[in-house]
Design an enzyme around this catalytic site. Structure first.
Site, PDB file in Angstrom:
ATOM      1  N   GLN A 241       0.863  -1.192   0.000  1.00 26.93           N
ATOM      2  CA  GLN A 241       0.000   0.000   0.000  1.00 26.93           C
ATOM      3  C   GLN A 241       0.897   1.239   0.000  1.00 26.93           C
ATOM      4  OE1 GLN A 241      -3.462  -0.087   2.598  1.00 26.93           O
ATOM      5  NE2 GLN A 241      -2.960  -2.187   3.159  1.00 26.93           N
TER       6      GLN A 241
ATOM      7  N   LYS B 245       0.702  -8.916 -18.039  1.00 33.83           N
ATOM      8  CA  LYS B 245      -0.719  -9.271 -17.895  1.00 33.83           C
ATOM      9  C   LYS B 245      -1.575  -8.172 -18.503  1.00 33.83           C
ATOM     10  CE  LYS B 245      -0.019  -9.895 -13.498  1.00 33.83           C
ATOM     11  NZ  LYS B 245      -0.195 -10.076 -12.058  1.00 33.83           N
TER      12      LYS B 245
ATOM     13  N   ASP C 292       1.973 -14.287  -2.126  1.00 34.56           N
ATOM     14  CA  ASP C 292       0.909 -14.198  -1.125  1.00 34.56           C
ATOM     15  C   ASP C 292      -0.109 -15.308  -1.404  1.00 34.56           C
ATOM     16  OD1 ASP C 292      -0.997 -13.494   0.693  1.00 34.56           O
ATOM     17  OD2 ASP C 292      -1.109 -11.391   0.159  1.00 34.56           O
TER      18      ASP C 292
HETATM   19  C1  R5P Z   1       2.975  -7.474  -6.537  1.00 35.23           C
HETATM   20  O1  R5P Z   1       3.297  -6.398  -7.037  1.00 35.23           O
HETATM   21  C2  R5P Z   1       3.952  -8.327  -5.795  1.00 35.23           C
HETATM   22  O2  R5P Z   1       5.253  -8.136  -6.262  1.00 35.23           O
HETATM   23  C3  R5P Z   1       3.560  -9.802  -5.899  1.00 35.23           C
HETATM   24  O3  R5P Z   1       3.626 -10.190  -7.262  1.00 35.23           O
HETATM   25  C4  R5P Z   1       2.182 -10.060  -5.370  1.00 35.23           C
HETATM   26  O4  R5P Z   1       2.030  -9.472  -4.095  1.00 35.23           O
HETATM   27  C5  R5P Z   1       1.918 -11.546  -5.281  1.00 35.23           C
HETATM   28  O5  R5P Z   1       0.633 -11.748  -4.793  1.00 35.23           O
HETATM   29  P1  R5P Z   1      -0.154 -13.103  -5.056  1.00 35.23           P
HETATM   30  O6  R5P Z   1       0.743 -14.244  -4.642  1.00 35.23           O
HETATM   31  O7  R5P Z   1      -1.371 -12.984  -4.155  1.00 35.23           O
HETATM   32  O8  R5P Z   1      -0.523 -13.156  -6.502  1.00 35.23           O
END
Ligand code: R5P
Length: 311
Positions: free
Chosen positions: A94, A191, A221
């Site tokens: 954030q 993407k 995450d």
């Molecule tokens: C985003 O900008 C971060 O660098 C990660 O790619 C992101 O936080 C990964 O999140 P998730 O595993 O939920 O796709």
């Protein structure tokens, strides 16, 4: 020098203390019946250079509050200098207003840590380097790339490597890893959603055919970004895909998603304490960054160069 630990990642704090050959400072964290946090330091820290180790990982708010209260306790106990060692700096995503009437919580957390009484901050792979500027106190941002590069050389050294950023925002990080891998070529997963409501399309910039791809990111995450990128690379003819990601947030069903993904392996570091599910997974491996953090702490205490750790 003293090393004090919160509860978010005791194994890492112990490993740092072992590297520095100092015992962890004797302190206890207790909770009132309503979950208020209470911290007591059981030894003298007056005039000491204290490093408090606490990742603001899950449960993020409890761990953040523990860090703030720990800093306050140290300040009121007359520590000479307090360094907040935050291997995983939660709320970092954030770092800007994504829309009107939204907060910049990374800045708020930086203010809280400073106001609590920290004199310095030491973090690892901040989501965005400019978060250092959210602090008006010295902030060192360490990099997982050298530790990862050494592991990649050992495991995949003889292969036809290609470093891949899973999104456009991670290109600088990917380029820095590629440099450490004898200037390995770079690819980017882009993407796109052509029209609102249409599903996302993954375009790969770069020819990954026949290559052993190394995906690099700062955070895994939910695992969505990673597993989708791995599949897209294999669809484009990549030979294999392994991922190196600094912070294994791995929320909810992320470990299950990784286990059933096309990834050869996911390598994370110990900035966040791995869950049992992650440790049990034969697809996930943990690299320690304790020696790097320990060495950075030693250099801060000695007033010597931290950046030269990465030359
Ligand atoms: C985003 O900008 C971060 O660098 C990660 O790619 C992101 O936080 C990964 O999140 P998730 O595993 O939920 O796709």
């Amino acid at each position: 020098m003293k090393i004090m630990s919160g509860n978010s990642n005791l194994p890492l704090a112990r490993a740092i203390a072992a590297y520095l050959e100092v015992p962890l400072t004797d302190a206890s964290v207790r909770r009132f019946a309503d979950e208020e946090i209470f911290i007591e330091i059981h030894e003298n820290v007056r005039g000491e250079d204290v490093f408090i180790v606490q990742s603001t990982s899950y449960p993020a708010n409890d761990n953040l509050m523990e860090l703030l209260i720990g800093i306050d306790a140290l300040r009121r106990a007359s520590a000479k200098r307090i360094t907040a060692v935050v291997p995983y700096f939660g709320y970092a995503r954030q770092d800007r207003k994504p829309g009107p009437r939204t907060p910049i919580s990374a800045k708020l957390v930086a203010n809280l840590i400073t106001e609590a009484g920290a004199d310095r901050v030491l973090a690892v792979d901040l989501h965005a380097g400019q978060i250092q500027g959210f602090f008006d106190i010295p902030t060192d941002n360490l990099y997982g790339a050298p530790t990862m590069a050494a592991d990649i050389q050992t495991r995949y050294g003889g292969e036809d490597l290609m470093v891949v950023s899973p999104d456009v925002g991670g290109v600088v990080r990917a380029r820095s890893l590629a440099k450490r891998l004898d200037n390995a070529p770079l690819a980017i997963v882009d993407k796109r959603r052509d029209r609102p409501g249409e599903s996302e399309v993954m375009n790969i910039i770069g020819d990954v055919k026949g290559r052993s791809c190394i995906l690099i990111d700062d955070i895994v995450d939910s695992g969505g970004t990673l597993c989708n990128a791995a599949q897209a690379l294999l669809d484009q003819g990549a030979k294999s895909v392994a991922a190196y990601i600094t912070h294994g947030v791995l929320s909810g069903a992320a470990v299950a998603r990784v286990n059933s993904s096309a990834l050869k392996e996911l390598v994370i570091t110990d900035t966040i304490k791995a869950t049992d599910a992650a440790l049990d997974s034969d697809r996930i491996r943990v690299l320690t960054i304790a020696p790097m953090l320990g060495e950075a702490i030693r250099r801060i205490a000695d007033e010597s160069s931290v950046s030269s750790l990465f030359d």
